[in-house]
Each structure stands twice: as structure tokens, then as C-alpha cells.
Motif scaffolding. Structure first.
Motif, short mmCIF file in Angstrom:
data_model
loop_
_atom_site.label_atom_id
_atom_site.label_comp_id
_atom_site.label_asym_id
_atom_site.label_seq_id
_atom_site.Cartn_x
_atom_site.Cartn_y
_atom_site.Cartn_z
N ASN A 111 0.95 -1.32 0.08
CA ASN A 111 -0.05 -0.07 0.01
C ASN A 111 0.83 1.04 -0.01
OD1 ASN A 111 -2.11 -1.44 -0.09
ND2 ASN A 111 -2.52 -1.42 2.24
N GLU A 112 1.97 1.33 0.68
CA GLU A 112 2.91 2.34 0.81
C GLU A 112 3.43 2.63 -0.69
OE1 GLU A 112 5.79 1.78 3.70
OE2 GLU A 112 4.24 2.36 5.49
N THR A 153 0.89 4.08 -2.98
CA THR A 153 0.58 5.74 -2.72
C THR A 153 1.96 6.35 -3.34
OG1 THR A 153 -0.29 5.03 -0.56
CG2 THR A 153 0.36 7.45 -0.56
N LYS A 154 3.15 5.97 -3.08
CA LYS A 154 4.26 6.47 -3.78
C LYS A 154 4.20 6.69 -5.22
CE LYS A 154 7.48 5.06 -0.03
NZ LYS A 154 8.61 4.40 0.26
N GLU A 191 1.54 6.68 -7.10
CA GLU A 191 0.21 7.61 -7.37
C GLU A 191 0.96 9.07 -7.19
OE1 GLU A 191 -3.10 6.25 -5.08
OE2 GLU A 191 -4.04 5.98 -6.99
N ILE A 226 -7.19 3.69 -1.83
CA ILE A 226 -6.24 4.59 -2.30
C ILE A 226 -6.10 4.54 -4.07
CG2 ILE A 226 -4.87 4.76 -0.35
CD1 ILE A 226 -2.99 2.74 -1.61
#
Length: 269
Positions: free
Chosen positions: A184-185, A188-189, A191, A213
């Protein structure tokens, strides 16, 4: 707290062969191992204490104390009598009915637009069952003329994919729970620094971080083989996920035809 078997299932691709042997032993002997100190377990398995501690961290545990607690819970659950009923076929029918109802209630037009614009669909999965689903999705997309690439289940592959992707490409992420913090991290990066992709989550649980997300989210249920099993134990069938993929691809073809597009079906030799 997540079920220990679920954590192993979700993070198994991070483990090396030695770590897999350690976790297999403790899962097979939860009662005995839950009573051992870190030093005694390390001695019993002929590994270092730090190797066990690193394993705990890879699984998402805070440390060995949490592993012991989860093993004690697992041992207690194994002591409960198991009631096995031959109701899998009936449950499969019921769940597939639920999948069809869910599918009919959802509006996937936005996803179909993005899918149509994508030159390539990339599919990333977080475990071996998820990888099988990824291969099936890629095959079904190929049949209707969409090029799909299944990425190896390694974080470096997820990081590298943005370098050769084109703007408008789609990245499917197939995750059992949708709560893999590392994945997930990274999404997010991506994106934040990469505007090429449209992201689609394909997860089992309806409330999860991954689904919150990404631009598109799809949910599928699983079916327990026995009454005592659940999606966290690993004793489940993923049949509804494949059914949902068939529904999605079938409606995507119908959507293309409604847009006046010619659909090329690859049937092979």
C-alpha cells in the motif's frame, strides 16, 4: 489483530526457504512452540534468535511475544471439535448468487473506459493463490484482445513497472486482504510521482486500505471448505473470484459493442 495464518498467507512471498521451514514448524506445533522462549525455540530449530525475530517482522508482527500469543490462540482453536458438513456445493451456489447481485449493482463503465484506453494491463499479486487469479485474469483479457502482463510477486517489480509503462495503462493489484502495508505504501508513492497508471484493487475484504487509495476497486468473497474454516485460515476456495472475472470480461465485451467497437476474440488453434 490479524489471524497468524492470514499473515503468513499474505506475506509468504517475502520469506526465504529457511524462514518458510521455521513458520511451517511452528504452525504445525503451535501448542508446544507457544510455551518456548525465543532462545529455546531457536535452539530447537538450529537457527539464530535474530532469524526468528526477522521472520516475525516480515510477517507484520511486533516481535516474538506477539508470535507466541498468536500461536497460543491457534493451538486453542485446534482443540475445538471440527464439524464437517457436505454443504460446499450449496454454499458455492449461494455465494455465486451474491457475486452476481453485487456485480449487477456496480457500475463499471468508468473502469471499462480506462481498460479500453490502456495499451497494456499490468497485474500484480501478493501470494500464490492471488497469482493464479492474476494468470486467469490475464488469459481472459487476452481472449478479448487486451494485452496483459502478470508481474512477479516482488516489490522491486512493482517499483520498476512505472519505467516502461505508458500513460493510461492499468495496474491491477490482487491482494487477499488489501492491508499489506508495504504494498500500500508503494502504491501511494507511485500515485504521487507517476501519473501514467489507473489503479484497480481486487481484494477479498470490503473494508481495506488498498481499496481506499486506488481509482477502481473490486471485491470478491471466498468460500470455506468446512464450517470451522474462514478466509483467514487459508482453507478456502477462490471460485467466486474467477466467476467475477468472467462477469467483468463478458460485460466489458458487451460495453465495447455498445460503443460501436469491433471486438477481436482470440480463440487459439
Amino acid at each position: 489483530m490479524a489471524n497468524l495464518k492470514s499473515m503468513v498467507y499474505e506475506n509468504g512471498n517475502k520469506l526465504n526457504d529457511s524462514e518458510k521451514q521455521i513458520i511451517q514448524f511452528v504452525l504445525n506445533n503451535p501448542k508446544d512452540c507457544s510455551k518456548l522462549s525465543l532462545a529455546r525455540l531457536a535452539k530447537k530449530l538450529y537457527v539464530s534468535e535474530s532469524a526468528i525475530f526477522r521472520l516475525c517482522k516480515k510477517l507484520g508482527l511486533t516481535g516474538y511475544s506477539e508470535l507466541k500469543f498468536d500461536l497460543a490462540q491457534l493451538a486453542e482453536s485446534k482443540q475445538k471439535p471440527i464439524k464437517i458438513e457436505n454443504n460446499f456445493a450449496r454454499e458455492l451456489s449461494r455465494v455465486n448468487d451474491d457475486v452476481l447481485k453485487y456485480f449487477k449493482q456496480r457500475d463499471f463503465d468508468s473502469l471499462y473506459h480506462d481498460l479500453d484506453d490502456a495499451s497494456t494491463v499490468y497485474i500484480y499479486s501478493t501470494g500464490w493463490q492471488q497469482e493464479l487469479i492474476a494468470q486467469y485474469l490475464a488469459h481472459e483479457l487476452f481472449i478479448v484482445g487486451k494485452h496483459a502482463t502478470v508481474l512477479p510477486s516482488a516489490l522491486d517489480e512493482l517499483k520498476a513497472v512505472s519505467r516502461f509503462a505508458k500513460k493510461g495503462d492499468i495496474l491491477f493489484v490482487i491482494s487477499f486482504t488489501g492491508d499489506n502495508e508495504t504494498i500500500n505504501e508503494e502504491i501511494t508513492k507511485l500515485e504521487l510521482v507517476n501519473d501514467k497508471f489507473r489503479y484497480v484493487s481486487f481484494t477479498n475484504m470490503k473494508q481495506n486500505k488498498l481499496a481506499s487509495i486506488v481509482q477502481h476497486n473490486i471485491y470478491f468473497p471466498t468460500i470455506a471448505f468446512t464450517d470451522d474454516a474462514d478466509y483467514k485460515s487459508g482453507k478456502v476456495a477462490f471460485t467466486p473470484a474467477y466467476y467475477l472475472i468472467d462477469l467483468l470480461v463478458s460485460e466489458y465485451v458487451a460495453w465495447q459493442q455498445s460503443q460501436g467497437e469491433d471486438v477481436e476474440i482470440n480463440v487459439g488453434n
